[in-house]
Design a protein around this motif. Structure first.
Motif, short mmCIF file in Angstrom:
data_model
loop_
_atom_site.label_atom_id
_atom_site.label_comp_id
_atom_site.label_asym_id
_atom_site.label_seq_id
_atom_site.Cartn_x
_atom_site.Cartn_y
_atom_site.Cartn_z
N HIS A 29 0.86 -1.18 0.00
CA HIS A 29 0.00 0.00 0.00
C HIS A 29 0.90 1.23 0.00
CE1 HIS A 29 -3.56 2.21 2.14
NE2 HIS A 29 -3.07 2.89 1.13
N LYS A 30 0.80 2.00 -1.06
CA LYS A 30 1.59 3.23 -1.18
C LYS A 30 0.65 4.41 -1.35
CE LYS A 30 5.71 1.14 -3.03
NZ LYS A 30 6.90 1.39 -3.83
N GLU A 31 1.07 5.55 -0.82
CA GLU A 31 0.29 6.78 -0.94
C GLU A 31 1.23 7.93 -1.28
OE1 GLU A 31 -2.13 7.46 2.51
OE2 GLU A 31 -3.45 5.78 2.03
N PRO A 32 0.69 9.01 -1.85
CA PRO A 32 1.52 10.16 -2.19
C PRO A 32 2.26 10.71 -0.96
CG PRO A 32 -0.65 10.38 -3.17
CD PRO A 32 -0.70 9.20 -2.25
N LYS A 33 3.48 11.17 -1.21
CA LYS A 33 4.33 11.72 -0.15
C LYS A 33 4.78 13.11 -0.58
CE LYS A 33 8.98 11.19 1.65
NZ LYS A 33 10.20 10.41 1.58
N GLY A 34 4.30 14.15 0.09
CA GLY A 34 4.73 15.51 -0.24
C GLY A 34 4.47 15.86 -1.69
N ASN A 35 5.44 15.57 -2.54
CA ASN A 35 5.31 15.75 -3.98
C ASN A 35 4.25 14.78 -4.48
OD1 ASN A 35 5.63 15.43 -6.77
ND2 ASN A 35 7.82 15.84 -6.68
N PRO A 36 3.23 15.25 -5.19
CA PRO A 36 2.14 14.37 -5.59
C PRO A 36 2.53 13.19 -6.47
CG PRO A 36 1.90 16.53 -6.61
CD PRO A 36 3.06 16.61 -5.66
N THR A 37 3.72 13.23 -7.09
CA THR A 37 4.12 12.09 -7.93
C THR A 37 4.90 11.04 -7.14
OG1 THR A 37 6.20 13.12 -8.65
CG2 THR A 37 4.22 13.54 -10.00
N ARG A 92 7.26 1.05 -17.52
CA ARG A 92 7.36 2.12 -16.52
C ARG A 92 8.81 2.33 -16.09
NH1 ARG A 92 2.91 4.30 -14.48
NH2 ARG A 92 3.91 4.78 -12.49
N LEU A 93 9.56 1.24 -15.95
CA LEU A 93 10.98 1.36 -15.61
C LEU A 93 11.73 2.09 -16.73
CD1 LEU A 93 11.66 -2.16 -14.06
CD2 LEU A 93 11.85 0.05 -12.88
N LYS A 94 11.43 1.75 -17.96
CA LYS A 94 12.08 2.38 -19.11
C LYS A 94 11.81 3.88 -19.15
CE LYS A 94 12.54 1.71 -24.09
NZ LYS A 94 12.08 0.94 -25.25
N ARG A 95 10.58 4.26 -18.75
CA ARG A 95 10.20 5.69 -18.74
C ARG A 95 10.57 6.38 -17.42
NH1 ARG A 95 4.67 6.50 -18.96
NH2 ARG A 95 4.25 4.37 -18.33
N ASN A 96 11.19 5.62 -16.50
CA ASN A 96 11.59 6.15 -15.20
C ASN A 96 10.42 6.70 -14.38
OD1 ASN A 96 13.57 6.54 -13.23
ND2 ASN A 96 13.87 8.67 -13.84
N VAL A 97 9.29 6.01 -14.46
CA VAL A 97 8.11 6.42 -13.68
C VAL A 97 7.62 5.31 -12.74
CG1 VAL A 97 7.35 8.15 -15.35
CG2 VAL A 97 6.46 5.81 -15.49
N GLU A 98 8.33 4.17 -12.68
CA GLU A 98 7.92 3.09 -11.79
C GLU A 98 8.02 3.57 -10.33
OE1 GLU A 98 6.68 -0.67 -10.42
OE2 GLU A 98 6.42 0.43 -12.27
N GLY A 99 6.98 3.28 -9.56
CA GLY A 99 6.93 3.70 -8.16
C GLY A 99 6.50 5.13 -7.98
N LYS A 100 6.07 5.76 -9.07
CA LYS A 100 5.61 7.14 -9.00
C LYS A 100 4.16 7.20 -9.46
CE LYS A 100 10.21 8.84 -9.97
NZ LYS A 100 11.08 9.41 -10.99
N GLN A 101 3.46 8.20 -9.01
CA GLN A 101 2.06 8.36 -9.39
C GLN A 101 1.96 9.16 -10.68
OE1 GLN A 101 -0.96 8.59 -6.22
NE2 GLN A 101 -1.40 10.60 -7.06
N ILE A 102 2.45 8.53 -11.74
CA ILE A 102 2.45 9.13 -13.08
C ILE A 102 1.98 8.06 -14.05
CG2 ILE A 102 3.86 10.14 -14.91
CD1 ILE A 102 5.83 11.03 -12.74
N ALA A 103 1.09 8.41 -14.93
CA ALA A 103 0.57 7.44 -15.91
C ALA A 103 1.61 7.09 -16.95
CB ALA A 103 -0.67 7.99 -16.59
#
Length: 103
Positions: A29-37, A92-103
């Motif tokens: 379970h992960k939730e946004p931290k400070g920075n929304p992404t 997502r890893l290739k786009r460097n967005v894995e683990g972030k709240q970014i589509a």
């Protein structure tokens, strides 16, 4: 199945349990931290991929003991589901967005 925390914690009912007990399945379970992404772990747990891997192993065991077309199809569909989740993670890893709240 009983939902304890939507999307994160469930009780899977035991098949022959007459008392209504079950087993808790906890997903990470992960939730946004400070920075929304940015996301931080609220509670650790398993993943969809891990649960699918368990189901694939169980169905392969059952297929070995009681082979049938339906089991073979289930295994194929579970493996396909796992493949798509792994592809999503790789993308997502290739786009460097894995683990972030970014589509």
């Amino acid at each position: 199945m009983q939902v304890l925390v939507p999307g994160h914690r469930y009780v899977a009912h035991n098949f022959e349990d007459k008392n209504g007990h079950g087993q808790t399945i906890q997903f990470i379970h992960k939730e946004p931290k400070g920075n929304p992404t940015q996301l931080e772990t609220v509670s650790d747990g398993t993943t969809n991929e891990e649960l699918l891997s368990i189901l694939i192993d169980r169905m392969a065991f059952l297929q070995n003991a009681f082979p049938c077309r339906e089991n073979a199809i289930v295994i194929t569909k579970l493996e396909e589901s796992l493949m798509w989740l792994n592809k999503r993670t790789a993308d997502r890893l290739k786009r460097n967005v894995e683990g972030k709240q970014i589509a």
